[in-house]
Design an enzyme around this catalytic site. Structure first.
Site, short mmCIF file in Angstrom:
data_model
loop_
_atom_site.label_atom_id
_atom_site.label_comp_id
_atom_site.label_asym_id
_atom_site.label_seq_id
_atom_site.Cartn_x
_atom_site.Cartn_y
_atom_site.Cartn_z
N LEU A 136 11.57 -6.91 0.44
CA LEU A 136 11.70 -6.80 1.06
C LEU A 136 11.28 -5.42 2.28
CD1 LEU A 136 11.91 -10.77 1.24
CD2 LEU A 136 9.46 -9.48 0.70
N CYS A 194 10.10 1.32 2.26
CA CYS A 194 11.32 0.64 2.65
C CYS A 194 12.77 0.92 2.65
CB CYS A 194 11.15 -0.96 0.79
SG CYS A 194 11.17 -0.10 -0.16
N PRO A 207 -3.15 -5.98 -5.48
CA PRO A 207 -3.09 -5.18 -4.57
C PRO A 207 -3.04 -4.81 -3.43
CG PRO A 207 -5.04 -5.02 -5.80
CD PRO A 207 -4.81 -6.23 -6.03
N TRP A 239 0.68 -1.32 -0.35
CA TRP A 239 0.00 -0.08 -0.57
C TRP A 239 0.68 1.54 0.11
CZ3 TRP A 239 1.57 2.32 3.91
CH2 TRP A 239 2.56 1.66 4.96
N ASN A 240 1.76 1.17 0.16
CA ASN A 240 2.70 1.95 0.04
C ASN A 240 3.15 2.76 -0.80
OD1 ASN A 240 4.46 0.97 -0.49
ND2 ASN A 240 6.18 1.54 1.04
N GLY A 266 6.97 -6.37 -0.12
CA GLY A 266 6.09 -6.64 0.65
C GLY A 266 6.90 -6.76 1.98
N SER A 267 6.62 -7.24 3.13
CA SER A 267 6.98 -7.45 4.00
C SER A 267 8.04 -8.59 4.04
CB SER A 267 6.06 -7.50 5.44
OG SER A 267 5.26 -8.18 5.84
N GLU A 304 14.76 -4.12 -9.18
CA GLU A 304 13.54 -3.44 -10.43
C GLU A 304 13.53 -2.18 -11.21
OE1 GLU A 304 10.16 -4.07 -7.83
OE2 GLU A 304 9.14 -5.65 -8.56
P1 NAP Z 1 2.81 -6.96 3.68
O1 NAP Z 1 1.74 -6.75 5.10
O2 NAP Z 1 3.59 -8.26 3.39
O3 NAP Z 1 1.51 -6.71 2.31
C1 NAP Z 1 2.49 -6.89 1.16
C2 NAP Z 1 1.18 -7.17 -0.34
O4 NAP Z 1 1.43 -8.66 0.81
C3 NAP Z 1 -0.36 -6.37 0.34
O5 NAP Z 1 -1.03 -7.19 -0.59
C4 NAP Z 1 -0.83 -7.67 1.60
O6 NAP Z 1 -2.19 -7.85 0.96
C5 NAP Z 1 -0.24 -9.21 0.39
N1 NAP Z 1 -0.30 -10.56 1.49
C6 NAP Z 1 -0.18 -10.13 2.88
N2 NAP Z 1 0.05 -11.48 3.23
C7 NAP Z 1 0.12 -12.61 2.66
C8 NAP Z 1 0.08 -13.41 2.36
N3 NAP Z 1 -0.11 -14.51 3.00
N4 NAP Z 1 0.35 -14.32 1.19
C9 NAP Z 1 0.41 -13.14 -0.01
N5 NAP Z 1 0.32 -11.81 -0.20
C10 NAP Z 1 -0.63 -11.46 1.19
O7 NAP Z 1 3.21 -5.96 3.60
P2 NAP Z 1 2.86 -4.62 3.77
O8 NAP Z 1 2.65 -4.34 5.65
O9 NAP Z 1 1.65 -3.58 3.46
O10 NAP Z 1 4.16 -3.11 3.60
C11 NAP Z 1 5.08 -2.46 4.34
C12 NAP Z 1 6.24 -3.51 3.86
O11 NAP Z 1 5.86 -3.90 2.95
C13 NAP Z 1 7.93 -3.38 4.93
O12 NAP Z 1 8.16 -4.46 5.26
C14 NAP Z 1 8.76 -2.42 3.03
O13 NAP Z 1 10.35 -2.53 3.75
C15 NAP Z 1 8.12 -3.00 2.63
N6 NAP Z 1 8.57 -2.67 1.10
C16 NAP Z 1 9.25 -3.22 0.56
C17 NAP Z 1 9.32 -2.40 -0.41
C18 NAP Z 1 10.74 -2.70 -1.58
O14 NAP Z 1 10.84 -2.54 -2.85
N7 NAP Z 1 11.64 -4.15 -1.00
C19 NAP Z 1 8.63 -1.51 -1.27
C20 NAP Z 1 7.59 -1.35 -0.56
C21 NAP Z 1 7.59 -2.12 0.86
P3 NAP Z 1 -3.26 -7.03 1.77
O15 NAP Z 1 -3.61 -6.22 1.78
O16 NAP Z 1 -4.46 -8.22 1.49
O17 NAP Z 1 -2.72 -7.46 3.45
#
Ligand code: NAP
Length: 540
Positions: free
Chosen positions: A313, A346, A236, A211-212, A290-291, A521
């Site tokens: 991540l 991130c 998304p 979402w960020n 994501g995380s 990326e």
């Molecule tokens: P997140 O909880 O991992 O969610 C990211 C995405 O994954 C969302 O679409 C979420 O869907 C989905 N998701 C959650 N649980 C899942 C599962 N069990 N199986 C499949 N998909 C699943 O992360 P966040 O809290 O949204 O984002 C913050 C994290 O992203 C931070 O740690 C940040 O550092 C990292 N990030 C990294 C980068 C990079 O380029 N390295 C860029 C941006 C963010 P739902 O919304 O439906 O839960």
């Protein structure tokens, strides 16, 4: 013109009272909605909130509560369930999306599978033209797309506009790179054979985004995937599906053929859909941002089908200020690298390491800058910093600040939440006298908190900066050229900012090492995640 069906069939909402309860207690969105999905009074209220948003756009058809499967916007899930999207600045519901599941995801996969043979055989120039059309359409609609980001993500409108342009830059970049997907001619070791290695698209890829950056994280993946000839099923984040749908609407107008891009929206079925994308034999690659915990799960789930997995991540970036740094530049960069998007990127700094001789002056200068921030709704032109995405994020930041204070940190500014605040706000905070037994030393805060640690030697600070399982970005300030090379080479990260806090660019490879991810990326390298080599040996 409103697209028929977008508002009429599925829009359902909570009353304001229920929505503000959600904000107050941070209830999981799903549980609140289950009891209200059939209430006709609430139905019209949701339609109203969406209509209000549409009225503020130059092109109201960019807003929709829908997924996108086989070239159709789908406004209802087969289960009949929905999930709500909230404005984080005030906790009110702004849209309600179909809560899709396995059935819809399977349909999107099959549509993408059917589309793959013809899409993968289009010429690079044809794919390039479509991406370029899409890029132009994004820029033509940039003001609307920025508003949509601010409504669902909360970031200030100026930042949202920056994200739209950053997001568009990936389509521009990959529209150009599509034409340069060169293979290799290999000098043959014998006279009777000729050897080449060509690059081919993986097939259907599953994309999961956070979402960020609701716009740019999708374009960064879609641009590369489409450029090489892959087809896509994307999911998304449940907090920010509006930006994704707006992009898909423009993609359709840009001429992306039927089935090539699918979008499934869900909240309740995220785990099941993620598992299906990973385990499906019809999906050849997964790209996730994501995380770290979810990334690890997706990697495990993809093992049985031996998929190519690309993971962007979590991070825990260090920002080092050596004693010879240009302090003005370091403080300005610190503001940007820490507080952009209220600390929710991130590559945001998580740990400031400042040489002990300048620690106090750095802290004071940072405090003075933070004092000038204007926190509020991203739609307000005076706002410099918006809300956090949800209640859980506010709680995590609060926990990190209290933990630091309990362990002896000194509060320079912030730290005290307004009792009357609506929405998911946390005051920008600067802490000094940080020590390694505090949570911020090891955990990603993902919020507007700058914790300042001090150090005395280069060796010591490198050890501290590298003492983490994460390795996404790192920053440092110094005027000593030899030290700049030494430290840049020895930081265990995928990206380094030397005397700068701004490192993201579509032309540069973005990604991490250690538990911050696999793959890159953007840049030329971004294509690698969606292609594989085929070696051809021809006897003559
Ligand atoms: P997140 O909880 O991992 O969610 C990211 C995405 O994954 C969302 O679409 C979420 O869907 C989905 N998701 C959650 N649980 C899942 C599962 N069990 N199986 C499949 N998909 C699943 O992360 P966040 O809290 O949204 O984002 C913050 C994290 O992203 C931070 O740690 C940040 O550092 C990292 N990030 C990294 C980068 C990079 O380029 N390295 C860029 C941006 C963010 P739902 O919304 O439906 O839960």
């Amino acid at each position: 013109m409103l697209r028929p069906g977008f508002l009429t069939t599925t829009a359902v909402t909570l009353s304001r009272g229920r929505a503000s309860q959600a904000a107050l207690y941070g209830f999981p969105r799903a549980s609140l909605l289950a009891s209200s999905t059939q209430n006709p009074r609430l139905l019209s209220s949701a339609a109203n909130s969406l209509t209000k948003l549409q009225a503020q756009l130059d092109d109201p058809t960019l807003i929709a509560s829908a997924g996108f499967i086989d070239n159709e916007f789908i406004t209802a899930s087969t289960s009949g369930k929905h999930f709500a999207v909230y404005d984080p600045a005030n906790g009110t519901e702004i849209a309600r999306f179909p809560d899709m599941g396995i059935e819809e995801t399977e349909k999107a996969i099959q549509a993408a599978k059917q589309a793959f043979p013809s899409w993968s055989k289009t010429t690079a120039k044809e794919r390039s033209t479509i991406l370029r059309n899409w890029y132009n359409l994004i820029l033509e609609n940039e003001q609307d797309l920025a508003k949509i980001i601010t409504w669902e993500n909360g970031k200030p409108l100026a930042d949202a506009l920056g994200e739209v342009r950053y997001g568009a830059s990936f389509f521009e970049w990959f529209s150009e790179e599509a034409k340069r997907l060169y293979g290799e001619v290999i000098p043959s070791p014998n006279r009777q054979q000729r050897m080449v290695a060509i690059r081919q698209p993986l097939g259907v890829v599953g994309i999961i985004t956070p979402w960020n950056f609701p716009n740019a994280m999708i374009t960064r993946k879609l641009g590369a995937a489409l450029a090489v000839g892959c087809t896509v099923v994307a999911k998304p984040a449940s907090e920010t599906p509006l930006s994704a749908v707006a992009l898909y609407e423009l993609g359709k107008r840009a001429g992306v053929p039927k089935g090539v891009i699918g979008l499934v929206t869900t909240h309740h079925n995220t785990k099941a859909i993620g598992k299906l994308l990973c385990e499906s034999q019809d999906i050849s690659g997964i790209s996730f941002t994501g995380s770290t915990n979810v990334g690890k799960l997706l990697l495990k789930q993809s093992a049985d089908t031996v998929k190519k997995v690309s993971l962007e991540l979590g991070g825990n970036a260090a920002f080092i200020v050596f004693e010879d740094a240009d302090l003005d530049k370091a403080v300005d960069a610190a503001v940007l690298a820490k507080f952009r998007s209220s600390g929710q990127t991130c590559i945001c700094v998580n740990r400031f390491y400042v040489h002990s001789s300048i620690k106090d002056v750095f802290g004071e200068r940072l405090r003075e800058k933070v004092e000038k921030f204007r926190v509020g709704s991203g739609m307000d032109a005076n706002t410099t910093h918006g809300p956090l995405i949800n209640k859980a994020s506010v709680e995590k930041v609060r926990l990190h600040v209290h933990d630091a204070l309990d362990h002896g940190a000194k509060l320079l500014i912030g730290g005290k939440e307004s009792e009357n605040a609506h929405g998911y706000f946390y005051p920008p905070t600067v802490l000094s006298d940080m020590t390694n037994n505090m949570r911020i030393a090891t955990e990603e805060t993902f919020g507007p908190v700058a914790g300042i640690f001090s150090f005395d030697t280069e060796e010591e600070v490198l050890e501290l900066a590298n003492n983490t399982r994460f390795g996404l970005a790192g920053y440092f300030f110094s005027k000593d050229v030899s030290r700049c090379w030494r430290v840049a080479e020895n930081l265990q990260v995928g990206m380094v900012g030397v005397n700068t806090g701004a490192i993201s660019s579509e032309v540069a490879p973005f990604g991490g090492v250690k538990e911050s991810g696999i793959g890159r990326e953007g840049a030329r390298q971004g294509l690698d995640e969606y292609t594989q080599y085929k070696y051809i040996n021809m006897a003559i």
